[in-house]
Design a protein around this motif. Structure first.
Motif, PDB file in Angstrom:
ATOM      1  N   ALA A  91       0.859  -1.182   0.000  1.00 23.55           N
ATOM      2  CA  ALA A  91       0.000   0.000   0.000  1.00 23.55           C
ATOM      3  C   ALA A  91       0.897   1.235   0.000  1.00 23.55           C
ATOM      4  O   ALA A  91       1.962   1.223   0.614  1.00 23.55           O
ATOM      5  N   VAL A  92       0.478   2.271  -0.706  1.00 24.53           N
ATOM      6  CA  VAL A  92       1.263   3.510  -0.728  1.00 24.53           C
ATOM      7  C   VAL A  92       0.339   4.636  -0.272  1.00 24.53           C
ATOM      8  O   VAL A  92      -0.313   5.291  -1.080  1.00 24.53           O
ATOM      9  N   ASN A  93       0.235   4.779   1.040  1.00 23.87           N
ATOM     10  CA  ASN A  93      -0.631   5.823   1.592  1.00 23.87           C
ATOM     11  C   ASN A  93      -0.242   6.036   3.052  1.00 23.87           C
ATOM     12  O   ASN A  93       0.724   5.430   3.527  1.00 23.87           O
ATOM     13  N   SER A  94      -0.982   6.872   3.762  1.00 21.04           N
ATOM     14  CA  SER A  94      -0.625   7.118   5.162  1.00 21.04           C
ATOM     15  C   SER A  94      -1.677   6.534   6.101  1.00 21.04           C
ATOM     16  O   SER A  94      -1.879   7.020   7.209  1.00 21.04           O
ATOM     17  N   ALA A  95      -2.336   5.465   5.634  1.00 18.80           N
ATOM     18  CA  ALA A  95      -3.378   4.836   6.453  1.00 18.80           C
ATOM     19  C   ALA A  95      -2.824   4.338   7.786  1.00 18.80           C
ATOM     20  O   ALA A  95      -3.530   4.345   8.795  1.00 18.80           O
ATOM     21  N   ASN A  96      -1.568   3.912   7.813  1.00 17.62           N
ATOM     22  CA  ASN A  96      -1.027   3.405   9.073  1.00 17.62           C
ATOM     23  C   ASN A  96      -0.866   4.513  10.112  1.00 17.62           C
ATOM     24  O   ASN A  96      -0.825   4.242  11.301  1.00 17.62           O
ATOM     25  N   TRP A  97      -0.781   5.756   9.635  1.00 17.94           N
ATOM     26  CA  TRP A  97      -0.756   6.871  10.590  1.00 17.94           C
ATOM     27  C   TRP A  97      -2.153   7.132  11.132  1.00 17.94           C
ATOM     28  O   TRP A  97      -2.319   7.418  12.312  1.00 17.94           O
ATOM     29  N   ASP A  98      -3.134   7.061  10.238  1.00 18.00           N
ATOM     30  CA  ASP A  98      -4.505   7.369  10.636  1.00 18.00           C
ATOM     31  C   ASP A  98      -5.424   6.957   9.486  1.00 18.00           C
ATOM     32  O   ASP A  98      -5.247   7.428   8.362  1.00 18.00           O
ATOM     33  N   LEU A  99      -6.394   6.101   9.766  1.00 19.37           N
ATOM     34  CA  LEU A  99      -7.323   5.676   8.706  1.00 19.37           C
ATOM     35  C   LEU A  99      -8.202   6.833   8.250  1.00 19.37           C
ATOM     36  O   LEU A  99      -8.643   6.885   7.110  1.00 19.37           O
ATOM     37  N   GLU A 100      -8.442   7.775   9.161  1.00 20.31           N
ATOM     38  CA  GLU A 100      -9.342   8.890   8.861  1.00 20.31           C
ATOM     39  C   GLU A 100      -8.558  10.023   8.199  1.00 20.31           C
ATOM     40  O   GLU A 100      -7.330  10.084   8.312  1.00 20.31           O
ATOM     41  N   PRO A 101      -9.277  10.943   7.517  1.00 20.97           N
ATOM     42  CA  PRO A 101      -8.576  12.068   6.882  1.00 20.97           C
ATOM     43  C   PRO A 101      -7.782  12.851   7.926  1.00 20.97           C
ATOM     44  O   PRO A 101      -8.266  13.087   9.032  1.00 20.97           O
ATOM     45  N   ARG A 126     -11.483  -8.023   0.618  1.00 16.75           N
ATOM     46  CA  ARG A 126     -11.657  -8.319  -0.806  1.00 16.75           C
ATOM     47  C   ARG A 126     -10.442  -7.825  -1.577  1.00 16.75           C
ATOM     48  O   ARG A 126     -10.045  -6.668  -1.440  1.00 16.75           O
ATOM     49  N   TYR A 127      -9.832  -8.712  -2.337  1.00 13.67           N
ATOM     50  CA  TYR A 127      -8.672  -8.363  -3.163  1.00 13.67           C
ATOM     51  C   TYR A 127      -9.081  -8.563  -4.621  1.00 13.67           C
ATOM     52  O   TYR A 127      -9.314  -9.691  -5.050  1.00 13.67           O
ATOM     53  N   THR A 128      -9.197  -7.452  -5.369  1.00 11.67           N
ATOM     54  CA  THR A 128      -9.653  -7.535  -6.765  1.00 11.67           C
ATOM     55  C   THR A 128      -8.555  -7.057  -7.705  1.00 11.67           C
ATOM     56  O   THR A 128      -8.102  -5.909  -7.583  1.00 11.67           O
ATOM     57  N   PRO A 129      -8.111  -7.906  -8.634  1.00 15.22           N
ATOM     58  CA  PRO A 129      -7.076  -7.458  -9.574  1.00 15.22           C
ATOM     59  C   PRO A 129      -7.634  -6.404 -10.541  1.00 15.22           C
ATOM     60  O   PRO A 129      -8.688  -6.619 -11.155  1.00 15.22           O
ATOM     61  N   LEU A 130      -6.967  -5.257 -10.637  1.00 19.21           N
ATOM     62  CA  LEU A 130      -7.392  -4.172 -11.526  1.00 19.21           C
ATOM     63  C   LEU A 130      -6.520  -4.076 -12.773  1.00 19.21           C
ATOM     64  O   LEU A 130      -6.923  -3.501 -13.775  1.00 19.21           O
ATOM     65  N   SER A 131      -5.306  -4.578 -12.667  1.00 17.62           N
ATOM     66  CA  SER A 131      -4.355  -4.580 -13.779  1.00 17.62           C
ATOM     67  C   SER A 131      -3.243  -5.533 -13.348  1.00 17.62           C
ATOM     68  O   SER A 131      -3.254  -6.013 -12.218  1.00 17.62           O
ATOM     69  N   PRO A 132      -2.263  -5.790 -14.239  1.00 16.47           N
ATOM     70  CA  PRO A 132      -1.159  -6.640 -13.769  1.00 16.47           C
ATOM     71  C   PRO A 132      -0.435  -6.029 -12.572  1.00 16.47           C
ATOM     72  O   PRO A 132       0.292  -6.724 -11.866  1.00 16.47           O
ATOM     73  N   TYR A 133      -0.615  -4.742 -12.344  1.00 13.76           N
ATOM     74  CA  TYR A 133       0.176  -4.031 -11.342  1.00 13.76           C
ATOM     75  C   TYR A 133      -0.631  -3.524 -10.152  1.00 13.76           C
ATOM     76  O   TYR A 133      -0.070  -2.901  -9.256  1.00 13.76           O
ATOM     77  N   HIS A 134      -1.933  -3.730 -10.168  1.00 12.30           N
ATOM     78  CA  HIS A 134      -2.756  -3.179  -9.089  1.00 12.30           C
ATOM     79  C   HIS A 134      -3.779  -4.198  -8.575  1.00 12.30           C
ATOM     80  O   HIS A 134      -4.378  -4.919  -9.362  1.00 12.30           O
ATOM     81  N   LEU A 135      -3.985  -4.165  -7.258  1.00 13.60           N
ATOM     82  CA  LEU A 135      -5.123  -4.857  -6.647  1.00 13.60           C
ATOM     83  C   LEU A 135      -5.942  -3.791  -5.937  1.00 13.60           C
ATOM     84  O   LEU A 135      -5.378  -2.854  -5.360  1.00 13.60           O
ATOM     85  N   PRO A 158      -5.906   1.072  -3.139  1.00 10.02           N
ATOM     86  CA  PRO A 158      -5.211   0.200  -4.087  1.00 10.02           C
ATOM     87  C   PRO A 158      -3.929  -0.354  -3.461  1.00 10.02           C
ATOM     88  O   PRO A 158      -3.333   0.280  -2.588  1.00 10.02           O
ATOM     89  N   LEU A 159      -3.544  -1.533  -3.901  1.00 13.25           N
ATOM     90  CA  LEU A 159      -2.230  -2.092  -3.549  1.00 13.25           C
ATOM     91  C   LEU A 159      -1.423  -2.142  -4.843  1.00 13.25           C
ATOM     92  O   LEU A 159      -1.976  -2.424  -5.912  1.00 13.25           O
ATOM     93  N   TYR A 160      -0.145  -1.879  -4.731  1.00 16.01           N
ATOM     94  CA  TYR A 160       0.706  -1.767  -5.922  1.00 16.01           C
ATOM     95  C   TYR A 160       1.703  -2.917  -5.943  1.00 16.01           C
ATOM     96  O   TYR A 160       2.308  -3.249  -4.910  1.00 16.01           O
ATOM     97  N   ARG A 161       1.876  -3.496  -7.114  1.00 13.42           N
ATOM     98  CA  ARG A 161       2.865  -4.576  -7.245  1.00 13.42           C
ATOM     99  C   ARG A 161       4.270  -3.979  -7.248  1.00 13.42           C
ATOM    100  O   ARG A 161       4.547  -2.999  -7.940  1.00 13.42           O
ATOM    101  N   ARG A 162       5.151  -4.556  -6.460  1.00 12.95           N
ATOM    102  CA  ARG A 162       6.554  -4.144  -6.476  1.00 12.95           C
ATOM    103  C   ARG A 162       7.200  -4.705  -7.733  1.00 12.95           C
ATOM    104  O   ARG A 162       7.176  -5.915  -7.954  1.00 12.95           O
ATOM    105  N   MET A 163       7.757  -3.805  -8.542  1.00  6.42           N
ATOM    106  CA  MET A 163       8.185  -4.155  -9.894  1.00  6.42           C
ATOM    107  C   MET A 163       9.699  -4.188 -10.088  1.00  6.42           C
ATOM    108  O   MET A 163      10.177  -4.428 -11.190  1.00  6.42           O
ATOM    109  N   GLU A 164      10.473  -3.898  -9.030  1.00  5.87           N
ATOM    110  CA  GLU A 164      11.921  -3.846  -9.208  1.00  5.87           C
ATOM    111  C   GLU A 164      12.454  -5.191  -9.696  1.00  5.87           C
ATOM    112  O   GLU A 164      11.947  -6.241  -9.295  1.00  5.87           O
ATOM    113  N   PRO A 165      13.513  -5.160 -10.535  1.00  3.72           N
ATOM    114  CA  PRO A 165      14.109  -6.441 -10.947  1.00  3.72           C
ATOM    115  C   PRO A 165      14.603  -7.202  -9.715  1.00  3.72           C
ATOM    116  O   PRO A 165      15.133  -6.594  -8.782  1.00  3.72           O
TER     117      PRO A 165
END
Lengths: 281, 351
Positions: free
Chosen positions: A48-58, A217-226, A247-254
């Motif tokens: 996940a790339v967000n600040s939800a772990n700091w606070d779920l609320e705005p 619920r985990y739903t694939p949105l693209s090869p790179y996103h759930l 969204p969750l992002y796939r880690r793409m580094e080689p």
């Protein structure tokens, strides 16, 4: 003439309706199948790339808990929140408890009872629970077979086994709960029960009881996103079920691989330091 | 070695032989002698199943528990395998010992009852080590000896009378701190379950104890940069026929195996481990491991033990329950450190 026009309008209308229906039908994306199965292949390292772990609320940005020690490092980034509708529907007593949690989140556990009841479990490197493990800020790996899915998190080397082919009963409550999975179309649905009351949802002190029930619920949105959604139900703490999504992002580094974050050793000074008669390191 | 091979009998021996026959590098000597002796016999009719994408299928829930000691006891010097009668007698003896232990446990400490369901069975050999052929760890290097003496001296500074004092969390093992379990995993006291899962391009080993996961890539990628050291190292695998061969490096010096591993007590920074996994029948995964660290031991050593899928303690994945350890460790450390303070205060009072 009128009849033809009506027909055209009706046809156009139906066509529009059909298109709209199709647009609403998620996912338009069809994920590759797991070899030997008809189900989507979600294997990979996700984050996940967000600040939800700091606070779920705005929340607005804020200083680190120790500005004199760390300056701007460790300061809280702002976030638009991940809770549907913005606010978590606490019962009044629970809203007060959440506030207290936040105020005492970095209380050092100088007694056993205090350790049990007070402070952010993340600081102690305790198993993070569900759904927090998903967005605690570190990657996690989905290891998916036809019969089971192992979710392996970098944080605290936490794990969950998701049973796909049967529904064994949980022998006891635990930190990471008991996970029964199923497929709804291309969406992986995980029903999580038997969670204990010791984990938090974030660093802001959002919490739950042992009546917590999470449906992920985990739903694939693209090869790179759930798309990750979690419905949270706890009749002891909230007035109604509520939902988070991100969204969750796939880690793409080689050559990407999960690395260790065995944080017990980073937590011991915080937890046990008060017991020891020595100058701290 | 010849005598050793000649006397290995029945299926596990044949399986080990086949494994040995394919060992490069560290096991080369043993392997050469094994192949010279005779070609490995066709071990059984067991055909290893394969995954949908064509890899040998090693998946299952296993326990690596066994009552066979890591090193051969002095009393059994020169004897590498037990006869069927000896094996039966040993099992009977172990059972009796266990019952006695349960009956006489007055201190309500961890006893045989507590361990009863998680101890495995003897393998039929007299030691888990199969090379060197005396079943014992090889001699230590000069550095190895020095490290051992230093560790003993450190422990001695924390000893008053019969008490080993815990002044800080750093005075207890990383195992008791719930930080790590020795790798490679050999027989330990409890929670010896492990599950293997396979996905295209990977083999994953999930260990119950410490909820450790090793995701082993099979795509030939290089090891992690040597700056990245991990408690559980860094593993790369490949298939040699039906055998999964794993090259294991990048351990941290912090991982000392704590002496809780039979070969433990040494920083693992230079450790190089080669593991071989081979399914020899529906219920057995043969586990053959060569351990080398030329800065600690004067030569490599090899051990083997079965991972068993037919143990009633580990029938399925739901028998691998959450191993929350650190989460319940507060009282343990509080009591240990408080006790150390009391012992030191009493000692000061005497002076």
């Amino acid at each position: 003439m009128i009849g033809a026009a009506t027909r055209t309008i009706t046809l156009t209308f139906l066509l529009l309706l059909a298109m709209q229906a199709q647009a609403q039908q998620r996912p338009a994306y069809r994920a590759p199948r797991l070899p030997g199965t008809q189900t989507p292949d979600l294997n990979g390292i996700w984050q996940a790339v967000n600040s939800a772990n700091w606070d779920l609320e705005p929340h607005a940005a804020g200083p680190s808990p120790f500005p004199a020690l760390t300056g701007a490092i460790g300061a809280e980034p702002a976030g638009q929140g991940v809770v549907e509708g913005g606010k978590i529907p606490y019962q009044p007593w629970a809203a007060a408890r959440k506030k207290e949690n936040l105020e005492k989140r970095l209380t050092r556990p100088t007694t056993h009872d205090l350790n049990d009841t007070t402070g952010d479990p993340e600081a102690k490197c305790y198993l993070p629970g569900v759904p927090r493990a998903t967005y605690i800020g570190l990657p996690f790996q989905i290891i998916q077979t036809a019969r089971q899915i192992l979710l392996s998190y970098e944080f605290a080397s936490a794990t969950r086994m998701v049973f796909m082919d049967r529904k064994p009963k949980p022998p006891a409550d635990s930190w990471m709960g008991w996970s029964i999975g199923s497929w709804e179309g291309d969406t992986l649905v995980i029903d999580v029960t038997a969670l204990n009351d010791k984990t938090w949802f974030d660093r802001a002190g959002n919490f739950h009881s042992d009546a917590l029930h999470v449906v992920e619920r985990y739903t694939p949105l693209s090869p790179y996103h759930l798309m990750y959604e979690a419905t949270i139900e706890d009749s002891k703490v909230f007035t109604r079920p509520w939902k988070i999504s991100m969204p969750l992002y796939r880690r793409m580094e080689p050559n990407i691989q999960s690395l260790e974050f065995k944080c017990v050793e980073f937590s011991e000074e915080f937890i046990y330091g008060h017991l020891v008669d020595k100058p701290t390191k | 070695m010849h005598r050793f091979l000649a006397r290995m009998s029945a299926l596990p021996a044949a399986a080990a032989l086949m494994l040995l026959a394919q060992m490069p590098a560290a096991g080369q000597q043993a392997a050469t002698r094994a192949t010279q002796k005779k070609a490995a016999p066709a071990s059984s009719r067991f055909v290893v199943p394969h995954t949908a994408w064509g890899d040998p299928d090693l998946q299952g829930v296993y326990t690596f528990a066994t009552l066979t000691p890591f090193q051969r006891p002095a009393a059994l010097a020169g004897k590498d395998v037990l006869t069927e009668e000896e094996q039966k007698a040993l099992e009977e003896q172990l059972k009796q010992k266990q019952e006695e232990n349960i009956a006489t446990n007055e201190h309500f400490s961890y006893n045989a009852l507590w361990f009863a369901s998680d101890q495995g069975r003897p393998t039929g050999r007299t030691s888990i080590i199969i090379d060197p052929e005396d079943g014992r760890l090889p001699p230590l290097t000069e550095r190895g000896q020095k490290l051992r003496v230093e560790a003993q001296a450190r422990a001695a500074t924390k000893r008053i009378g019969k008490d080993q004092l815990v002044d800080t969390w750093e005075d207890i093992s990383t195992y008791n701190r719930c930080l790590s379990r020795a790798m490679p995993r050999v027989t330990q006291e409890y929670n010896q379950g492990a599950q293997i899962l396979q996905t295209p391009g990977y083999v994953t080993i999930f260990y119950e104890s410490m909820h450790d996961v090793r995701v082993i890539p099979l795509d030939g990628r290089p090891h992690l940069d040597s700056a990245i050291r991990q408690w559980n190292g860094d593993a790369r695998g490949h298939w040699e026929g039906d055998i999964l061969v794993v090259d294991w490096t990048n351990f941290s010096d912090k991982q000392k195996s704590d002496g809780s591993a039979p070969f433990g007590g040494f920083p693992q920074g230079n450790l190089h481990v080669t593991e071989r996994f081979r399914k020899s029948n529906a219920n057995t995964l043969d586990y053959l491991v060569t351990v080398e660290d030329p800065t600690i031991w004067t030569r490599p050593f090899t051990f083997t033990l079965p991972w068993r899928a037919d143990d009633p303690t580990y029938r399925g994945p739901d028998d691998l329950f959450e191993y929350a350890c650190h989460e319940g460790n507060y009282r343990m450390l509080e009591n240990a450190i408080t006790a150390a303070k009391a012992v030191r205060a009493a000692q000061a009072g005497k002076k």
